[in-house]
Design a protein around this motif. Structure first.
Motif, PDB file in Angstrom:
ATOM      1  N   TYR A   1     112.408  81.876 -24.393  1.00 39.41           N
ATOM      2  CA  TYR A   1     112.890  81.992 -23.047  1.00 39.41           C
ATOM      3  C   TYR A   1     114.139  82.247 -22.726  1.00 39.41           C
ATOM      4  CZ  TYR A   1     113.536  80.310 -18.053  1.00 39.41           C
ATOM      5  OH  TYR A   1     113.905  80.232 -16.765  1.00 39.41           O
ATOM      6  N   THR A   2     114.430  82.902 -21.758  1.00 41.48           N
ATOM      7  CA  THR A   2     115.883  83.176 -21.409  1.00 41.48           C
ATOM      8  C   THR A   2     116.021  83.050 -19.788  1.00 41.48           C
ATOM      9  OG1 THR A   2     115.338  85.683 -20.926  1.00 41.48           O
ATOM     10  CG2 THR A   2     116.125  85.035 -23.170  1.00 41.48           C
TER      11      THR A   2
ATOM     12  N   LEU B   1     107.949  82.633 -16.453  1.00 40.24           N
ATOM     13  CA  LEU B   1     106.982  82.182 -17.410  1.00 40.24           C
ATOM     14  C   LEU B   1     105.564  82.434 -16.998  1.00 40.24           C
ATOM     15  CD1 LEU B   1     108.414  78.451 -17.713  1.00 40.24           C
ATOM     16  CD2 LEU B   1     108.617  80.320 -19.425  1.00 40.24           C
ATOM     17  N   LEU B   2     104.979  82.979 -18.036  1.00 43.20           N
ATOM     18  CA  LEU B   2     103.604  83.519 -18.092  1.00 43.20           C
ATOM     19  C   LEU B   2     102.725  82.267 -18.442  1.00 43.20           C
ATOM     20  CD1 LEU B   2     103.643  86.901 -19.265  1.00 43.20           C
ATOM     21  CD2 LEU B   2     103.647  86.205 -16.963  1.00 43.20           C
ATOM     22  N   LEU B   3     101.377  82.239 -18.012  1.00 48.14           N
ATOM     23  CA  LEU B   3     100.364  81.147 -18.526  1.00 48.14           C
ATOM     24  C   LEU B   3     100.270  81.108 -19.980  1.00 48.14           C
ATOM     25  CD1 LEU B   3      98.594  79.004 -17.755  1.00 48.14           C
ATOM     26  CD2 LEU B   3      96.717  80.561 -17.471  1.00 48.14           C
ATOM     27  N   GLU B   4     100.316  82.266 -20.663  1.00 43.97           N
ATOM     28  CA  GLU B   4      99.978  82.265 -22.037  1.00 43.97           C
ATOM     29  C   GLU B   4     101.387  81.798 -22.770  1.00 43.97           C
ATOM     30  OE1 GLU B   4     101.333  87.136 -22.429  1.00 43.97           O
ATOM     31  OE2 GLU B   4      99.282  86.468 -22.192  1.00 43.97           O
TER      32      GLU B   4
END
Length: 194
Positions: free
Chosen positions: A37-38, A43-46
């Motif tokens: 993460y940056t 954010l995606l669910l996966e």
């Protein structure tokens, strides 16, 4: 419930705003962010961890349900299950209660006025309560069942309906529509000059 004077949180002499400000704020624990993460990235669910147990399968849960006994079910019953809030949340409970109480009042008062015997009137009132509750419950359930059937039929109708905006018209259909429009006689105007 700051407005309730007998609340445990209500302290005499302290303004309501100060009590609210002094109350601890409950925050949910933050979930750890993924390692890739940056800041500013969506954010995606996966990218997140699942919130359910992936180790147990549906078949294992079905086997556990089959093993359940009456004693296990009895252990899950609590006194809080019979609170007025929980009972009022049951569909048709309110309607059945209102019909039952109405039948109780009518049966009890008519019996009392006719026979002048309060014991007999009380017995008929209890019978009216039971009978009225059953009738009210069944009537409400029948209405709910019908409304769910109508809603399901509407869903099926909408799902089966053809969506013309998804289908592209052929060039022949476009030309046919244009030629039909040009062959129509001119319409009379809605206004008329003298």
């Amino acid at each position: 419930m700051a407005w309730w004077p007998f609340s445990r949180n209500n302290k005499p002499g302290v303004p309501e705003q100060d009590q609210v400000a002094a109350a601890p704020v409950q925050q949910r624990p933050a979930e750890p962010l993924p390692t890739n993460y940056t800041p500013g990235q969506r954010l995606l669910l996966e990218d997140t961890r699942p919130r359910f147990d992936t180790q147990s399968s549906a078949s294992q849960q079905a086997v556990q349900r089959e093993r359940a006994t009456l004693a296990d079910a009895w252990k899950t019953v609590r006194w809080e299950d019979f609170s007025l809030e929980r009972m009022a949340g049951i569909p048709c409970f309110r309607d059945a209660g209102m019909a039952g109480f109405s039948a109780m009042v009518v049966a009890g008062s008519v019996t009392f006025l006719f026979h002048k015997n309060p014991v007999r009137a009380a017995n008929w009132g209890v019978g009216g309560l039971l009978l009225g509750s059953i009738v009210g419950w069944e009537q409400c359930r029948m209405q709910r069942r019908r409304s769910f059937q109508v809603a399901e039929m509407a869903r099926q109708t909408v799902a089966a309906k053809e969506a013309p905006m998804l289908r592209k018209p052929d060039n022949a259909q476009k030309a046919g529509a244009v030629s039909q429009a040009s062959e129509l006689p001119p319409k009379k105007p809605w206004y008329r000059f003298w």
